[in-house]
Structures are given as C-alpha cells and as structure tokens.
Write an enzyme that holds these catalytic residues in place. Structure first.
Site, short mmCIF file in Angstrom:
data_model
loop_
_atom_site.label_atom_id
_atom_site.label_comp_id
_atom_site.label_asym_id
_atom_site.label_seq_id
_atom_site.Cartn_x
_atom_site.Cartn_y
_atom_site.Cartn_z
N LEU A 1 0.92 -1.26 -0.01
CA LEU A 1 0.09 0.24 -0.06
C LEU A 1 0.83 1.33 0.01
O LEU A 1 0.45 2.32 -0.38
CB LEU A 1 -1.05 -0.04 1.27
CG LEU A 1 -1.99 -1.15 1.38
CD1 LEU A 1 -2.68 -0.94 2.65
CD2 LEU A 1 -3.11 -0.81 0.20
N GLY A 2 1.87 1.15 0.73
CA GLY A 2 2.88 2.35 0.56
C GLY A 2 3.94 2.30 1.44
O GLY A 2 4.11 1.09 2.12
N ASP B 1 3.60 14.61 12.65
CA ASP B 1 3.82 14.32 11.10
C ASP B 1 2.53 14.80 10.15
O ASP B 1 2.20 13.59 8.98
CB ASP B 1 4.56 13.29 10.83
CG ASP B 1 5.28 13.09 9.28
OD1 ASP B 1 5.41 14.42 8.78
OD2 ASP B 1 5.48 12.24 8.86
N GLY C 1 7.14 4.22 3.87
CA GLY C 1 7.49 5.47 4.65
C GLY C 1 8.89 5.43 5.00
O GLY C 1 9.59 4.33 4.75
N PHE D 1 9.70 4.74 8.06
CA PHE D 1 10.39 3.89 9.08
C PHE D 1 9.71 2.41 8.66
O PHE D 1 9.90 1.32 9.50
CB PHE D 1 9.57 4.18 10.49
CG PHE D 1 10.21 5.53 11.04
CD1 PHE D 1 11.56 5.65 11.51
CD2 PHE D 1 9.32 6.48 10.87
CE1 PHE D 1 11.87 6.57 12.22
CE2 PHE D 1 9.95 7.49 11.28
CZ PHE D 1 11.35 7.83 11.93
N LYS E 1 1.74 -3.17 8.70
CA LYS E 1 2.79 -2.06 8.54
C LYS E 1 4.04 -2.84 9.17
O LYS E 1 4.07 -3.25 10.27
CB LYS E 1 2.48 -0.85 9.37
CG LYS E 1 3.59 0.30 9.16
CD LYS E 1 3.17 1.41 10.08
CE LYS E 1 4.39 2.44 10.05
NZ LYS E 1 3.90 3.78 10.88
#
Length: 293
Positions: free
Chosen positions: A25-26, A131, A28, A30, A47
């Site tokens: 999905l993506g 963030d 980042g 971290f 995640k």
C-alpha cells in the site's frame, strides 16, 4: 534506544502470523505497509517496521475516534522486524488528490472538520501526531467519515516533514499539539489553493516566508479563510487548539464524527485496557459532560 533492523524481503502470498500479504500500500521512513487478509477473508493494513513498535502501539491502543484506524494485532516477523495490523482505511492519500489541483471549498471544510476533531481526541489523550501531511491523510469524500489520519510513527517525537512543519519544529522543536494544528492548517491551505504557499520560490525561502507571516488565501468563505489564518499563526501560543477549531467547523454547520458505544467497545477489546483505567476514564468523560450510549 531499540536496535533498528533491516526490513525483511516481503512477497505477495507470504504469511505473517494469521495474515497473508496481498499487495503493498505504501512505504514510509520507518516501514512498509501491505494490504493483508486473514483466514476469514477480512482485509486489513499491516505495517512492517525495522524496530519495536512500542510507541506507535501504545498510541494506537489509546485512541478512540472514527477517523483513526483501530489497532487489530501486532507481532514479530521472526527475523528481527515487527509489525502492526490496523483497520484498512478507505480512500486515497490526499497527496494524490492534490496532484489534480485544488479541492472545492465545501470539501475542504468537511475534511477540516474531521481532521481537527480527530486531532482534538489525539491531543486530549496526551499525544501529538508530529507528521500531519497529505500523505498521512486518506480521503474518501463519499464515505460517512471522509478522512482517516494514519501513521503515528513520529508521535510525541522529533522529526517530521519540513515542507509541512510548524515554524517551531523547523527551529528544532519536537511534536506538540500546537504544531499539529499548524500543519493541519497548512494542509487545508494547500487543499484550497492547490499547493503549498510560496511554491514559486526556492524551498528554503518559501519556508522562511511562512515562518514570518501568515500566507494569504483567496478561496473559500470568509470564515474558513480566517480560521485557516489563525491556525497558521507563526506564534504557537496564538493558535487555537484543535478542539476550538473543530467547534468552529461545527458552528458553521459541519458535522463532526460521532464516537458511539459500539466503537468504544471494539477498541477496548483490542487494547485490553485494565478495568480500573476504563472506570477512571469513564468518570472523567462523564464529569466533562460526556454521555454513555
């Protein structure tokens, strides 16, 4: 400080605990997030992180709000990495929507009402997101809750994204509620105007400009422009808090997400909150005028 491990290679069809990876999905700073399925066919967002997720895990298990995806599971991959499993939020990143230009002012107001109401809950729990930016906001304008706030990896910490940071963060300050309000105001400004303030200038000069003065916006009703300007005051002490901003949206007819008894019960089961803590929290809520459904 906990050791950071290299993320393991991940492939579609791989199992992590009861979860099967379907598609990424993506990614980042971290970790990387995948859409996953459980044995019953239910979907979620998993995640994978290179370090123990104690901080984010604690934050997610504390929050109860329709615009914050709920925590479902957590565990280790078996090779030093860790994972969190969260409710799969609908929608696309606001970043993708802004690539097509500005949003209608009424849509910006709906998103703002939801975002600031969510931030009011986050801040009341003693957490600052740290963030706020379009990549961390999933938007589905046709959904009952049109926005989801994700990625609490920098909560109450240092860092963030310079382009969306408050002046005090750019000067070296950490995450704080007032900085979240500023970043949310910057997101609403960008949604109204189609991009960041002073985009025609070099990045360093653009940041310096908005640290000195509130950027002007010409789109949307006067009350919305004034509210965004208050959120973008360079002085953090002069900004309204998230609850006050959410109340202003409500005063202008925008619906705020409702936190029902069913949502509270689901989150309490997931978080495994000790009974005395639930009792204390319930008393505080009732003392402040809250009602139980």
């Amino acid at each position: 400080m906990s050791p950071v491990h290299t993320l393991p290679p991940l492939t579609s069809g791989q199992r992590l605990g009861p979860w099967t990876l379907r598609r990424p999905l993506g990614e980042g700073a971290f970790g990387v997030t995948w859409m996953v399925a459980d044995v019953r066919g239910g979907t979620a967002a998993l995640k994978v992180l290179g370090a123990p997720a104690a901080s984010e895990l604690t934050v997610l298990s504390t929050l109860v709000h329709p615009a914050v995806p709920r925590l479902l599971d957590h565990g280790e991959t078996g090779d030093g990495a860790h994972y969190l499993v969260m409710e799969l939020a609908p929608g696309r990143p606001l970043e993708a929507l802004l690539a097509d230009g500005a949003l209608p002012p009424d849509a910006v107001a709906r998103l703002g009402a939801t975002l600031l109401d969510a931030l009011a809950t986050v801040h009341q729990a003693g957490v600052a997101h740290g963030d706020i930016k379009p990549e961390n906001l999933l938007v589905a304008l046709d959904a009952p809750v049109p926005l989801q706030l994700i990625d609490f990896g920098l909560a109450n910490g240092q860092g963030g994204t310079a382009a969306w940071a408050a002046p005090e963060q750019l000067a070296g300050g950490g995450a704080a509620p007032a900085a979240d309000v500023y970043a949310a105001g910057l997101v609403l400004w960008a949604a109204l105007e189609g991009g960041l303030p002073h985009a025609e200038l070099p990045a360093e000069e653009a940041l310096a400009r908005r640290c000195r003065a509130v950027p002007a916006t010409t789109r949307g009703p006067a009350w919305l422009r004034a509210l965004v300007a208050q959120m973008l005051d360079p002085d953090p002490a002069a900004r309204p808090d998230a609850a006050r901003v959410a109340d202003t949206f409500a005063a202008h007819g925008l619906a705020l997400p409702a936190v029902g008894a069913g949502l509270i019960a689901r989150r309490a089961r997931v978080a495994h909150v000790a009974r005395p803590r639930v009792a204390r929290a319930t008393r505080r809520w009732r003392d402040r005028g809250g009602r139980l459904g």
